[in-house]
Scaffold this active site. Structure first.
Site, mmCIF file in Angstrom:
data_model
loop_
_atom_site.group_PDB
_atom_site.id
_atom_site.type_symbol
_atom_site.label_atom_id
_atom_site.label_comp_id
_atom_site.label_asym_id
_atom_site.label_seq_id
_atom_site.Cartn_x
_atom_site.Cartn_y
_atom_site.Cartn_z
ATOM 1 N N GLU A 52 0.817 -1.226 0.000
ATOM 2 C CA GLU A 52 0.000 0.000 0.000
ATOM 3 C C GLU A 52 0.846 1.270 0.000
ATOM 4 O O GLU A 52 1.804 1.386 0.767
ATOM 5 C CB GLU A 52 -0.913 -0.014 1.230
ATOM 6 C CG GLU A 52 -1.885 1.146 1.297
ATOM 7 C CD GLU A 52 -3.057 0.834 2.212
ATOM 8 O OE1 GLU A 52 -3.985 0.157 1.772
ATOM 9 O OE2 GLU A 52 -3.023 1.248 3.371
ATOM 10 N N LYS A 82 0.720 4.782 1.232
ATOM 11 C CA LYS A 82 -0.044 5.418 2.318
ATOM 12 C C LYS A 82 0.805 6.523 2.946
ATOM 13 O O LYS A 82 1.807 6.241 3.595
ATOM 14 C CB LYS A 82 -0.335 4.304 3.345
ATOM 15 C CG LYS A 82 -1.138 4.661 4.549
ATOM 16 C CD LYS A 82 -1.318 3.393 5.424
ATOM 17 C CE LYS A 82 -2.233 3.592 6.568
ATOM 18 N NZ LYS A 82 -2.366 2.384 7.413
ATOM 19 N N LYS A 140 -8.041 2.598 -2.683
ATOM 20 C CA LYS A 140 -8.327 2.524 -1.251
ATOM 21 C C LYS A 140 -9.012 3.817 -0.853
ATOM 22 O O LYS A 140 -8.392 4.880 -0.788
ATOM 23 C CB LYS A 140 -7.012 2.335 -0.509
ATOM 24 C CG LYS A 140 -7.157 1.815 0.900
ATOM 25 C CD LYS A 140 -7.450 0.332 0.869
ATOM 26 C CE LYS A 140 -7.775 -0.223 2.234
ATOM 27 N NZ LYS A 140 -6.739 0.072 3.239
ATOM 28 N N GLU A 162 -14.428 -5.571 2.888
ATOM 29 C CA GLU A 162 -13.692 -5.609 4.155
ATOM 30 C C GLU A 162 -14.629 -5.818 5.338
ATOM 31 O O GLU A 162 -15.630 -5.123 5.477
ATOM 32 C CB GLU A 162 -12.933 -4.283 4.330
ATOM 33 C CG GLU A 162 -12.207 -4.172 5.654
ATOM 34 C CD GLU A 162 -11.486 -2.848 5.784
ATOM 35 O OE1 GLU A 162 -10.621 -2.555 4.936
ATOM 36 O OE2 GLU A 162 -11.794 -2.103 6.729
ATOM 37 N N ASN A 188 -9.964 -6.806 8.335
ATOM 38 C CA ASN A 188 -9.098 -5.744 8.845
ATOM 39 C C ASN A 188 -8.763 -6.018 10.313
ATOM 40 O O ASN A 188 -9.655 -6.096 11.156
ATOM 41 C CB ASN A 188 -9.749 -4.368 8.685
ATOM 42 C CG ASN A 188 -8.707 -3.272 8.741
ATOM 43 O OD1 ASN A 188 -7.664 -3.429 9.382
ATOM 44 N ND2 ASN A 188 -8.955 -2.170 8.056
ATOM 45 N N GLU A 229 -5.620 -7.823 6.479
ATOM 46 C CA GLU A 229 -5.263 -6.414 6.324
ATOM 47 C C GLU A 229 -4.793 -5.797 7.646
ATOM 48 O O GLU A 229 -5.398 -6.065 8.695
ATOM 49 C CB GLU A 229 -6.483 -5.599 5.871
ATOM 50 C CG GLU A 229 -7.177 -6.085 4.630
ATOM 51 C CD GLU A 229 -8.462 -5.290 4.356
ATOM 52 O OE1 GLU A 229 -9.225 -5.713 3.492
ATOM 53 O OE2 GLU A 229 -8.697 -4.260 5.025
ATOM 54 N N SER A 230 -3.762 -4.993 7.569
ATOM 55 C CA SER A 230 -3.288 -4.136 8.670
ATOM 56 C C SER A 230 -2.418 -4.855 9.706
ATOM 57 O O SER A 230 -2.683 -5.996 10.085
ATOM 58 C CB SER A 230 -4.440 -3.464 9.432
ATOM 59 O OG SER A 230 -5.252 -2.713 8.588
#
Ligand SMILES: O=C(O)c1ccccc1NCC(=O)[C@H](O)[C@H](O)COP(=O)(O)O
Length: 264
Positions: free
Chosen positions: A55, A57, A116, A165, A185, A215-216
């Site tokens: 990503e 970001k 995103k 998500e 997430n 995710e994350s």
């Protein structure tokens, strides 16, 4: 109001303003609207895929400025060598992203691109296609089941893939046929705490025909091995690369460690 509710409330205002300034028809005349789409789902399912969705970001509500100077073309070029997909934040107020970032990524790489953002209106799907996105994100926590269905159907009619998500078991009820991939997430958007167990707890309750994406909060090859073993095909990673002065080098180091792990 939690941060997600705040972001979404602002997004409704942002989209209403854009709609009043740019008629949706304008988007279908933009050159990138015509470009063929790439399949993130196929890239995740490929036998030799790293599964990484890297990503771009710049900042986030949980961390503030992550990288104020990174160059989209340079970073996405590096990501594209091993990533199954690239995620580009286009939300400006909270993440410092922009449509220009995604367009520049599209002009630079042929890797599948995830837009995103916080999608709450079909208008944003036309916008996503016109800036060159291949995939859009729908967040179950801020959409009703009916909204997910309608937006996913509209996305498919524009040949955009859909990553839905979720954060918990109840949100799995939002899955519909038009969803291509399901992301879990690990970040609790009320406390910002990240916990990989969120993914591990949900995987056995998810349908097996849609690739699962964790995710994350992913920052090491061991975590990827654990998630892969549990059944995840995709791993969305942002801050771990972007927090370095040179995310391209951080990404290359990570890939070396991941490949060493696969060989051993
Ligand atoms: O990252 C945040 O602070 C955040 C806050 C509110 C809503 C969404 C947020 N993040 C979006 C994401 O899903 C992450 O950017 C993505 O999963 C990558 O996470 P990480 O690897 O931890 O940067």
């Amino acid at each position: 109001m939690n941060i997600l509710e705040q972001i979404v409330a602002d997004k409704y205002k942002e989209v209403a303003l854009k709609k009043s300034m740019i008629p949706v028809e304008v988007y279908s005349k933009m050159p990138l609207f015509e470009v063929d789409r790439r399949s993130l789902k196929a890239a995740l399912m490929a036998a030799d895929s790293t599964g990484i969705i890297a990503e771009f970001k710049r900042k986030s509500p949980s961390k503030g400025i992550i990288n104020g100077h990174a160059d989209v073309a340079q970073v996405t070029t590096a990501y594209s060598q091993y990533a199954a997909g690239i995620s580009v934040l286009t939300d400006e107020p909270y993440f410092g992203g922009s449509n220009d970032d995604l367009m520049l990524a599209r002009e630079t790489v042929s890797t599948p691109l995830l837009r995103k953002d916080f999608i709450i209106d079909e208008y944003q799907l036309y916008e996503a296609r016109s800036i060159g996105a291949d995939v859009i994100l729908l967040i179950a926590a801020c959409l009703s089941k009916q909204q997910v269905k309608q937006l996913a159907q509209a996305a498919k009619s524009l040949q955009l893939q859909v990553l839905l998500e979720v954060h918990n078991e109840e949100e799995l009820e939002h899955i519909c046929d038009e969803v291509d991939m399901i992301g879990v997430n690990n970040r609790n958007l009320k406390t910002f705490e990240v916990n990989i167990n969120t993914s591990l707890k949900l995987i056995n309750k998810m349908p097996g025909d849609k690739p699962a994406v964790a995710e994350s909060g992913i920052s090491d090859a061991d975590t990827i091995a654990t998630l892969r073993h549990a059944g995840f095909r995709g791993f969305l990673i942002g801050e771990n690369f972007m927090k370095h002065t040179n995310p391209a080098i951080a990404f290359a180091d990570f890939i070396n460690k991941l490949q060493a792990k696969i060989v051993t």
